[in-house]
Design an enzyme around this catalytic site. Structure first.
Site, PDB file in Angstrom:
ATOM      1  CD  GLU A 328      -1.470   2.417   1.918  1.00  0.00           C
ATOM      2  OE1 GLU A 328      -2.213   3.412   1.880  1.00  0.00           O
ATOM      3  OE2 GLU A 328      -0.336   2.452   2.453  1.00  0.00           O
ATOM      4  CG  HIS A 455       4.666   7.651   6.086  1.00  0.00           C
ATOM      5  ND1 HIS A 455       4.439   8.074   4.795  1.00  0.00           N
ATOM      6  CD2 HIS A 455       3.738   6.682   6.324  1.00  0.00           C
ATOM      7  CE1 HIS A 455       3.428   7.399   4.267  1.00  0.00           C
ATOM      8  NE2 HIS A 455       2.984   6.554   5.189  1.00  0.00           N
TER       9      HIS A 455
END
Length: 513
Positions: A328, A455
């Site tokens: 993803e 992230h």
């Protein structure tokens, strides 16, 4: 920690019929999900998150889609699902992996020396699938619009080959975001002889900062970075010399989706419940998206534990297909591959898709996908509005406020809504900033990101808000049970893209235009 009571879906037959053309009787509209949501506990879900953390710790600090940490996660999920009685399949697929081997560089050499900062809002970042190169050259503006137009995508900078008429080969092209894809802009620049490309944000409200973007595996061989609007204007001013360097690898790797079907339930009315299992290379990805992956895993295990897989008569009415998507973070590649491999008949059996991507953000808010488009003007396919209603009613029954979040293409529902499948889901926030009003509603800290470790290496087990995880897994369990047990209408016609897909700027977390 669960506080569920009997849930009554009191929609009219006409409201429920928005999932298709058939009607559902009012007598079928009462589903008690309380025992099930009580069984899906935060403690059990946390154990799965701890396992994902361990796989990351033992394998280089991440669970990127081709890494050992990822495949340990795949093994863990697959084994538990098979032991619980699901029909488990691994769907392998190739994808294009991209990684910076060394930190990229963007410096202004003259008329004054300036070093721009990597991965800052007022700095720059490498575009995914950029080529490599180390070049010092004059920056040359290409058909920029300054000041920018009033609306986004008013700039066509770099979108036509004619924009590069008179461009000096060997210079670095300075191109403004807008209208067409970044890949087309970069390809036109490379064809005109540019030694490198800087694409800067367009300049309207919401389009000022540096951004993460993708060239889509388009085979660009020169270095390409994205910057803030302010940097772009500076570099486009004329007589500016810059140093641009990217050292990156692009190669084909293999990842997999984990697909697990309930052994009972109508196979012509399938509920696909998904979450992505991979992380970014920078960290273990425990909130993003270990949280969604762990949540749907525990929901699936409790369906088995409570007997909903064992009895054709008393079990699930509709087949539930749990999916843990791979890659993803590279641009929805696992879910995109899955949908692309479906025949028209197989696609037509999917009644709806539920997606759970980040459901335990430390500074969280309660976001529900905006199925009816009332807040974002991007409605999902027919039936998505009812899915949104189900989630909102669940939270409202507990006195919990929610907010809509747009179908903008940033998660794995994207390929489903493009194929016309109704979709919905939950989200607790990523790099966006919590407002003072939201802090008053949800708690937490205003003017800080919903997830400051988004992230990043610090997205560990310490980056999980247990209250958010509790509330969101309750809601997810409620929706899975409700749609798994309801007499759903026939799925609508599939196989054609939703008109809403045209408006999407994202492919996963990467801007594409």
């Amino acid at each position: 920690m669960n506080r569920n009571s009997t849930i009554r879906c009191l929609a009219t037959a006409a409201s429920i019929g928005c999932l298709g053309t058939a009607e559902i009787t009012v007598a079928d509209s009462v589903i008690d999900t309380s025992a099930f949501t009580e069984a899906v506990t935060t403690d059990a879900t946390l154990l799965h998150l701890q396992a994902f953390q361990q796989f990351s710790d033992e394998n280089g600090g991440n669970r990127e889609a081709s890494s050992d940490g990822f495949f340990e996660s795949v093994k863990y999920v697959s084994n538990l699902m098979a032991q619980a009685g699901y029909d488990v399949n691994l769907q392998l697929f190739p994808y294009i992996f991209f990684e910076n081997r060394t930190e990229p560089v963007l410096d202004q050499i003259s008329p004054e020396a300036v070093t721009y900062v990597l991965n800052e809002l007022d700095g720059f970042g490498t575009m995914t699938y950029s080529g490599s190169g180390d070049v010092t050259a004059i920056a040359e503006a290409v058909d920029i619009q300054s000041p920018p137009g009033e609306e986004p995508n008013s700039s066509t900078s770099g979108c036509e080959e004619s924009d590069f008429e008179g461009f000096t080969a060997g210079n670095i092209a300075i191109i403004q975001r807008g209208s067409c894809t970044f890949a087309l802009k970069a390809a036109n620049a490379e064809a005109a002889g540019a030694a490198g490309v800087v694409i800067f944000n367009e300049g309207q409200e919401g389009r000022q900062d540096a951004f993460g973007a993708t060239l889509g595996g388009s085979g660009i061989s020169i270095p390409v970075v994205g910057t803030s609007f302010a940097i772009g204007e500076t570099l486009a001013a004329g007589d500016v010399e810059i140093h641009l360097a990217v050292d990156a690898v692009t190669e084909v790797r293999i990842s997999t989706n984990v697909i697990a079907d309930s052994p009972v339930g109508r196979e012509d009315k399938v509920l696909v419940v998904g979450a992505h299992l991979d992380s970014v290379p920078e960290g273990p990805g425990i909130n993003d998206n270990g949280s969604g992956s762990a949540g749907i895993l525990e929901i699936a295990l409790q369906l088995s534990q409570l007997g909903f897989l064992a009895d054709e008569e008393e079990g699930l009415r509709n087949q539930v297909r749990f999916a843990w998507w791979g890659a993803e973070e590279e641009g929805l590649l696992g879910s995109e591959y899955y949908v692309s491999q479906l025949s028209e008949e197989e696609l037509g059996r999917i009644a709806l898709n539920l997606n759970f991507d980040m459901i335990a953000s430390p500074n969280y808010a309660r976001f529900v996908y905006d199925g009816d488009g009332s807040a974002s003007e991007m409605a999902g396919p027919e039936g998505s509005s009812f899915i949104e209603w189900v989630f909102n009613e669940h939270f409202a029954a507990r006195g919990l406020i929610t907010e809509p979040t747009a179908f903008d293409g940033r998660s794995d529902y994207g390929p489903f809504i493009e194929a016309g499948v109704p979709a919905g889901g939950l989200f607790t926030g990523a790099e966006g900033i919590k407002t003072a009003d939201q802090a008053g509603i949800y708690g937490g800290t205003a003017e800080e990101a919903y997830d400051s470790c988004y992230h990043a290496e610090c997205d560990t087990i310490e980056n999980v808000n247990l209250q958010a995880l509790d509330e969101m897994t309750d809601a997810a369990a409620h929706a899975v049970m409700l749609f798994g047990m309801k007499n759903l209408p026939e799925p609508a016609e599939r196989g054609k893209r939703s008109a809403n897909s045209v408006a999407m700027d994202y492919k996963g977390n990467h801007l594409i235009r």
